[in-house]
Motif scaffolding. Structure first.
Motif, mmCIF file in Angstrom:
data_model
loop_
_atom_site.group_PDB
_atom_site.id
_atom_site.type_symbol
_atom_site.label_atom_id
_atom_site.label_comp_id
_atom_site.label_asym_id
_atom_site.label_seq_id
_atom_site.Cartn_x
_atom_site.Cartn_y
_atom_site.Cartn_z
ATOM 1 N N TYR A 194 16.194 -26.204 15.103
ATOM 2 C CA TYR A 194 15.117 -26.812 15.884
ATOM 3 C C TYR A 194 15.012 -26.212 17.277
ATOM 4 N N GLY A 195 15.950 -25.337 17.626
ATOM 5 C CA GLY A 195 15.902 -24.701 18.944
ATOM 6 C C GLY A 195 17.062 -23.759 19.131
ATOM 7 N N SER A 196 17.093 -23.079 20.265
ATOM 8 C CA SER A 196 18.163 -22.126 20.590
ATOM 9 C C SER A 196 18.518 -21.207 19.427
ATOM 10 N N MET A 197 17.494 -20.705 18.757
ATOM 11 C CA MET A 197 17.690 -19.775 17.635
ATOM 12 C C MET A 197 18.571 -18.590 18.012
ATOM 13 N N GLU A 198 18.424 -18.154 19.296
ATOM 14 C CA GLU A 198 19.117 -16.939 19.755
ATOM 15 C C GLU A 198 20.627 -17.048 19.601
ATOM 16 N N LEU A 199 21.104 -18.276 19.576
ATOM 17 C CA LEU A 199 22.549 -18.479 19.482
ATOM 18 C C LEU A 199 23.093 -18.102 18.102
ATOM 19 N N ALA A 200 22.282 -18.282 17.077
ATOM 20 C CA ALA A 200 22.761 -18.166 15.695
ATOM 21 C C ALA A 200 23.459 -16.834 15.381
ATOM 22 N N PRO A 201 22.877 -15.679 15.752
ATOM 23 C CA PRO A 201 23.561 -14.413 15.438
ATOM 24 C C PRO A 201 24.836 -14.231 16.262
ATOM 25 N N LEU A 202 24.907 -14.863 17.421
ATOM 26 C CA LEU A 202 26.051 -14.681 18.320
ATOM 27 C C LEU A 202 27.290 -15.401 17.818
ATOM 28 N N VAL A 203 27.069 -16.471 17.043
ATOM 29 C CA VAL A 203 28.212 -17.271 16.586
ATOM 30 C C VAL A 203 28.414 -17.142 15.078
ATOM 31 N N GLY A 204 27.733 -16.172 14.479
ATOM 32 C CA GLY A 204 27.941 -15.894 13.055
ATOM 33 C C GLY A 204 27.243 -16.862 12.115
ATOM 34 N N LEU A 205 26.283 -17.609 12.634
ATOM 35 C CA LEU A 205 25.537 -18.527 11.767
ATOM 36 C C LEU A 205 24.500 -17.775 10.936
ATOM 37 N N ALA A 206 23.962 -16.688 11.498
ATOM 38 C CA ALA A 206 22.924 -15.934 10.786
ATOM 39 C C ALA A 206 23.007 -14.459 11.161
ATOM 40 N N ASP A 207 22.448 -13.602 10.290
ATOM 41 C CA ASP A 207 22.385 -12.166 10.588
ATOM 42 C C ASP A 207 21.252 -11.868 11.552
ATOM 43 N N CYS A 208 20.179 -12.635 11.410
ATOM 44 C CA CYS A 208 19.045 -12.410 12.298
ATOM 45 C C CYS A 208 18.281 -13.714 12.486
ATOM 46 N N ILE A 209 17.303 -13.680 13.372
ATOM 47 C CA ILE A 209 16.461 -14.852 13.596
ATOM 48 C C ILE A 209 15.000 -14.454 13.409
ATOM 49 N N VAL A 210 14.171 -15.456 13.189
ATOM 50 C CA VAL A 210 12.726 -15.266 13.276
ATOM 51 C C VAL A 210 12.265 -16.198 14.382
ATOM 52 N N ASP A 211 11.693 -15.606 15.453
ATOM 53 C CA ASP A 211 11.292 -16.431 16.591
ATOM 54 C C ASP A 211 10.164 -15.746 17.362
ATOM 55 N N LEU A 212 9.622 -16.472 18.316
ATOM 56 C CA LEU A 212 8.561 -15.920 19.161
ATOM 57 C C LEU A 212 9.174 -15.089 20.272
ATOM 58 N N VAL A 213 8.536 -13.990 20.575
ATOM 59 C CA VAL A 213 8.964 -13.132 21.668
ATOM 60 C C VAL A 213 7.764 -12.907 22.585
ATOM 61 N N ASP A 214 8.003 -13.076 23.870
ATOM 62 C CA ASP A 214 6.947 -12.759 24.836
ATOM 63 C C ASP A 214 7.415 -11.563 25.660
ATOM 64 N N THR A 215 8.164 -11.806 26.738
ATOM 65 C CA THR A 215 8.661 -10.694 27.556
ATOM 66 C C THR A 215 9.858 -9.992 26.903
ATOM 67 N N GLY A 216 10.553 -10.694 26.030
ATOM 68 C CA GLY A 216 11.781 -10.154 25.438
ATOM 69 C C GLY A 216 13.015 -10.489 26.257
ATOM 70 N N ASN A 217 12.815 -11.171 27.383
ATOM 71 C CA ASN A 217 13.945 -11.475 28.274
ATOM 72 C C ASN A 217 14.964 -12.416 27.653
ATOM 73 N N THR A 218 14.476 -13.377 26.868
ATOM 74 C CA THR A 218 15.400 -14.333 26.242
ATOM 75 C C THR A 218 16.321 -13.616 25.262
ATOM 76 N N LEU A 219 15.745 -12.728 24.472
ATOM 77 C CA LEU A 219 16.559 -11.952 23.521
ATOM 78 C C LEU A 219 17.589 -11.125 24.283
ATOM 79 N N LYS A 220 17.110 -10.405 25.290
ATOM 80 C CA LYS A 220 17.947 -9.486 26.053
ATOM 81 C C LYS A 220 19.119 -10.210 26.707
ATOM 82 N N ALA A 221 18.829 -11.388 27.250
ATOM 83 C CA ALA A 221 19.866 -12.157 27.932
ATOM 84 C C ALA A 221 20.965 -12.591 26.971
#
Ligand code: PRT
Ligand code: MG
Length: 214
Positions: free
Chosen positions: A137-164
């Motif tokens: 329901y949120g914080s999708m970006e966390l999933a690949p970092l903690v081994g919950l998923a290989d990748c995410i499907v999410d909205l990207v605007d500037t790309g800053n959230t992904l990069k961070a």
């Protein structure tokens, strides 16, 4: 009376100038006021302020005659039950897959974390990739970092959230913008008022450029 469903936040902010051109200015600011129904400078038009993902539901059931919703939300909801006459070209972004910057390209079976379960399912199925979709329901970006998923499907605007979060955008699924949606019965019953409003939005949009990429 016409009721328009809008979500707080970026869609509301970007819709305000469009509404204003049609003579619709809310009498209260939803950022500071707790009212969920806002009267406007047009006595025949009111706004209901709801969660972005609830807009298609309110419009489908006729609780609102019109709504403004992201294409991401409409895709996920299934848009057959609504008319979608106008691309408002606001709140533009991209629906993408993203993965850890050091992760290999997707091959074989993949685990995907997303709130866009239906859309992701369809996307990977069309590519012939076997995907296990994990609903978040949120914080999708966390999933690949903690081994919950290989990748995410999410909205990207500037790309800053992904990069961070040491992620990077991979595949574009769709360019996203917000659309005007209309309840099917209201389109018939309140045709004159709705057609007028559509016309006013169209005129305002025609003066604007360039549109979001589609
Ligand atoms: O926030 P809430 O949980 O209430 O609901 P919501 O997140 O669905 O609403 P809101 O207002 O955040 O988004 C409403 C709509 O705005 C979405 O349905 C999209 O159509 C559109 N939109 C446009 C975006 C973005 N751009 C966007 N960047 N919605 C969300 N984001 C998020 C994205 O999910 C990610 O977390 O912003 C982050 C990425 O931004 P960048 O700039 O760092 O890439
Ligand atoms: Mg949000």
């Amino acid at each position: 009376m016409l009721t328009i469903a809008v979500s707080k936040g970026r869609i509301y902010e970007e819709a305000l100038p469009l509404l204003a051109e049609a003579g619709i200015t809310p009498l209260d600011d939803p950022a500071t006021c707790r009212k969920l129904i806002l009267q406007t400078t047009r006595p025949d038009v009111q706004l209901v302020i709801i969660r972005a993902t609830d807009v298609p539901t309110f419009v489908e059931y006729g609780a609102a005659d019109l709504g403004i919703a992201g294409k991401d939300v409409l895709l996920e909801h299934g848009a057959d039950s609504l008319y979608e006459p106008l691309d408002l070209n606001i709140a533009c972004c991209r629906l993408m897959t993203a993965a850890h910057k050091d992760a290999p390209a997707i091959s074989g079976r993949v685990r995907v974390a997303t709130k866009y379960v239906n859309t992701a399912q369809r996307y990977f199925a069309e590519l012939g990739i076997q995907a296990e979709i994990i609903k978040l329901y949120g914080s999708m970006e966390l999933a690949p970092l903690v081994g919950l998923a290989d990748c995410i499907v999410d909205l990207v605007d500037t790309g800053n959230t992904l990069k961070a979060n040491n992620l990077e955008p991979r595949e574009l699924i769709m360019n996203i913008s917000s659309r005007l949606v209309v309840n099917k019965a209201a389109m018939k019953m309140k045709n004159k008022a709705i057609a007028e409003l559509l016309d006013q939005f169209e005129q305002t949009l025609a003066k604007r450029c360039p549109p979001c990429p589609t």
